[in-house]
Design a protein around this motif. Structure first.
Motif, PDB file in Angstrom:
ATOM      1  N   THR A   1       0.831  -1.209   0.000  1.00 16.36           N
ATOM      2  CA  THR A   1       0.000   0.000   0.000  1.00 16.36           C
ATOM      3  C   THR A   1       0.865   1.258   0.000  1.00 16.36           C
ATOM      4  O   THR A   1       0.620   2.213  -0.743  1.00 16.36           O
ATOM      5  N   LEU A   2       1.892   1.249   0.831  1.00 12.59           N
ATOM      6  CA  LEU A   2       2.801   2.399   0.903  1.00 12.59           C
ATOM      7  C   LEU A   2       3.537   2.596  -0.414  1.00 12.59           C
ATOM      8  O   LEU A   2       3.726   3.731  -0.868  1.00 12.59           O
TER       9      LEU A   2
ATOM     10  N   ARG B   1       1.098   4.205  -2.866  1.00 14.55           N
ATOM     11  CA  ARG B   1       0.781   5.591  -2.489  1.00 14.55           C
ATOM     12  C   ARG B   1       1.950   6.547  -2.733  1.00 14.55           C
ATOM     13  O   ARG B   1       1.740   7.744  -2.955  1.00 14.55           O
ATOM     14  N   ASN B   2       3.157   6.007  -2.685  1.00 17.77           N
ATOM     15  CA  ASN B   2       4.340   6.871  -2.831  1.00 17.77           C
ATOM     16  C   ASN B   2       4.841   6.972  -4.270  1.00 17.77           C
ATOM     17  O   ASN B   2       5.852   7.619  -4.526  1.00 17.77           O
TER      18      ASN B   2
ATOM     19  N   GLU C   1      -8.036   0.733  -0.393  1.00 18.85           N
ATOM     20  CA  GLU C   1      -7.978   2.180  -0.143  1.00 18.85           C
ATOM     21  C   GLU C   1      -7.202   2.906  -1.243  1.00 18.85           C
ATOM     22  O   GLU C   1      -7.581   3.997  -1.664  1.00 18.85           O
ATOM     23  N   CYS C   2      -6.122   2.281  -1.697  1.00 18.71           N
ATOM     24  CA  CYS C   2      -5.317   2.902  -2.771  1.00 18.71           C
ATOM     25  C   CYS C   2      -6.134   3.046  -4.052  1.00 18.71           C
ATOM     26  O   CYS C   2      -6.175   4.117  -4.665  1.00 18.71           O
TER      27      CYS C   2
ATOM     28  N   SER D   1      -8.943   5.662  -3.852  1.00 20.37           N
ATOM     29  CA  SER D   1      -8.477   7.051  -3.975  1.00 20.37           C
ATOM     30  C   SER D   1      -8.068   7.387  -5.408  1.00 20.37           C
ATOM     31  O   SER D   1      -8.224   8.523  -5.869  1.00 20.37           O
ATOM     32  N   LEU D   2      -7.569   6.384  -6.136  1.00 22.53           N
ATOM     33  CA  LEU D   2      -7.124   6.621  -7.513  1.00 22.53           C
ATOM     34  C   LEU D   2      -8.288   6.794  -8.494  1.00 22.53           C
ATOM     35  O   LEU D   2      -8.096   7.245  -9.619  1.00 22.53           O
TER      36      LEU D   2
ATOM     37  N   ASN E   1      -8.426  10.256  -9.808  1.00 16.86           N
ATOM     38  CA  ASN E   1      -7.210  10.781 -10.439  1.00 16.86           C
ATOM     39  C   ASN E   1      -7.560  11.648 -11.654  1.00 16.86           C
ATOM     40  O   ASN E   1      -8.571  11.426 -12.325  1.00 16.86           O
TER      41      ASN E   1
END
Length: 376
Positions: free
Chosen positions: A14-15, A18-19, A46-47, A50-51, A54
């Motif tokens: 996930t990190l 997100r990064n 969650e990723c 949120s995308l 975009n």
């Protein structure tokens, strides 16, 4: 991998997503998820959620594709069948249908179809979010566009409706308002030189799901006429089966029995039965014997159901001169046992009226039936 290690790996994944700041790198990552599909190990709900907002449409399309592939797994489907995913996708389907956004519309339909497949959560969220209305509007917008791409969108959106309706009476009731729309699709296909079998099959399946989930529902006469006309035009055994399924259930109503009789539906069914048997005997059918035998049984059952209607029976007897009556008399001597049995049952229905019975006895139908009974 134990539970804690898997959770730690999911957090790391996930990190990582997100990064990612470079758009091309993010696109590659999304393609990696799409390729892994239902075998992708990590929960990145969650990723991906949120995308969906975009600014890059290509990324949005890849996110939707990723969710669609992940949703092919039952467990992951439940995870993604949430309002936070389904509502944004439905909003995208409300965009104007044009040649510039066809890929987005196709992918949105695919993901919704997967999220509603064997998943009441996805169906319920779609229902609460006006999904049926939005999909119907999308389908309608494609009807006046003569292009294979829009045909594909229409088919994918129709499959969404089908996956939704299969859920049961609650969901089938919600699509009753779409019946006329699918009737229009079938009429459009009838007007073509070559009907699209997949579009016709999907539309008929939707009608049949409504039949199964709401057995008391009576379709408008024009819809039943359209199904009869599809049966008249098709040479496809599978589509014939779907038409017969629909007509058989609807023919439980006397008005539909009369409609089928007046539209020469039984003339068509009898002709098709004889053609099927002839082709089956010569090995000219591109279908399994079991499938052909099932269609034959459906057709024979439909003949008997229609003849149980008083008005339909009188119409087809025609004072002993009716074509269907003559066919049934001929079938009493047919080599096919299914046609013989159908003919005997049909004669029983014709004989429900006293004057018919007297006339049939004078014409030695009773004697013929008695001899057949003795043979059995």
């Amino acid at each position: 991998m134990d539970g804690s290690s898997e959770k730690k790996s999911t957090v790391v994944e996930t990190l990582v997503i997100r990064n990612i700041e470079d758009k091309n790198e993010l696109k590659l990552k999304l393609k990696e998820i799409i390729k892994a599909g239902k075998d992708y190990k990590f929960d990145v709900f969650e990723c991906l959620k949120s995308l969906l907002t975009n600014s890059d449409e290509e990324i949005i399309i890849l996110v939707i594709q990723a969710i669609s592939e992940l949703a092919k797994s039952g467990d992951k489907r439940e995870t993604y069948a949430q309002k936070d995913i389904i509502e944004p996708i439905l909003l995208k389907l409300e965009k104007e249908v044009n040649s510039e956004n066809t890929e987005l519309l196709k992918q949105c339909c695919r993901v919704l179809g997967n999220l509603c497949c064997d998943c009441d959560t996805g169906r319920s969220v779609s229902l609460e979010s006006n999904g049926v209305r939005i999909l119907m509007k999308l389908i309608e917008a494609t009807l006046d566009k003569d292009d294979e791409t829009f045909d594909e969108i229409r088919h994918l959106a129709s499959k969404c409706i089908l996956n939704f309706a299969i859920g049961g009476p609650e969901f089938s009731v919600a699509i009753q308002s779409s019946i006329e729309l699918f009737n229009r699709i079938l009429v459009l296909e009838l007007d073509k030189d070559d009907m699209c079998d997949v579009m016709v099959s999907t539309s008929l399946l939707i009608l049949n799901v409504i039949n199964e989930n709401i057995p008391e529902f009576i379709f408008d006469e024009n819809v039943n006429k359209t199904v009869l006309n599809i049966l008249r035009e098709t040479t496809n055994v599978e589509i014939s089966e779907l038409c017969l399924d629909h007509l058989q259930i609807q023919a439980e109503q006397d008005a539909v029995k009369t409609l089928i009789a007046s539209e020469k539906g039984l003339h068509l069914v009898c002709k098709r039965l004889e053609q099927l048997i002839s082709k089956q005997n010569t090995g000219d059918l591109n279908a399994e014997d079991s499938e052909v035998n099932y269609v034959m049984k459906q057709a024979c059952d439909l003949i008997i159901i229609v003849l149980t209607g008083d008005k339909a029976m009188h119409m087809l007897y025609e004072n002993g001169k009716g074509e269907i009556y003559a066919i049934m008399e001929r079938w009493l001597d047919h080599e096919n046992i299914q046609l013989q049995t159908t003919a005997a049952l049909a004669m029983g229905n014709f004989a429900r009226k006293a004057e018919h019975c007297i006339q049939m006895t004078d014409n030695e139908i009773f004697t013929k039936l008695l001899s057949k009974f003795c043979e059995f």
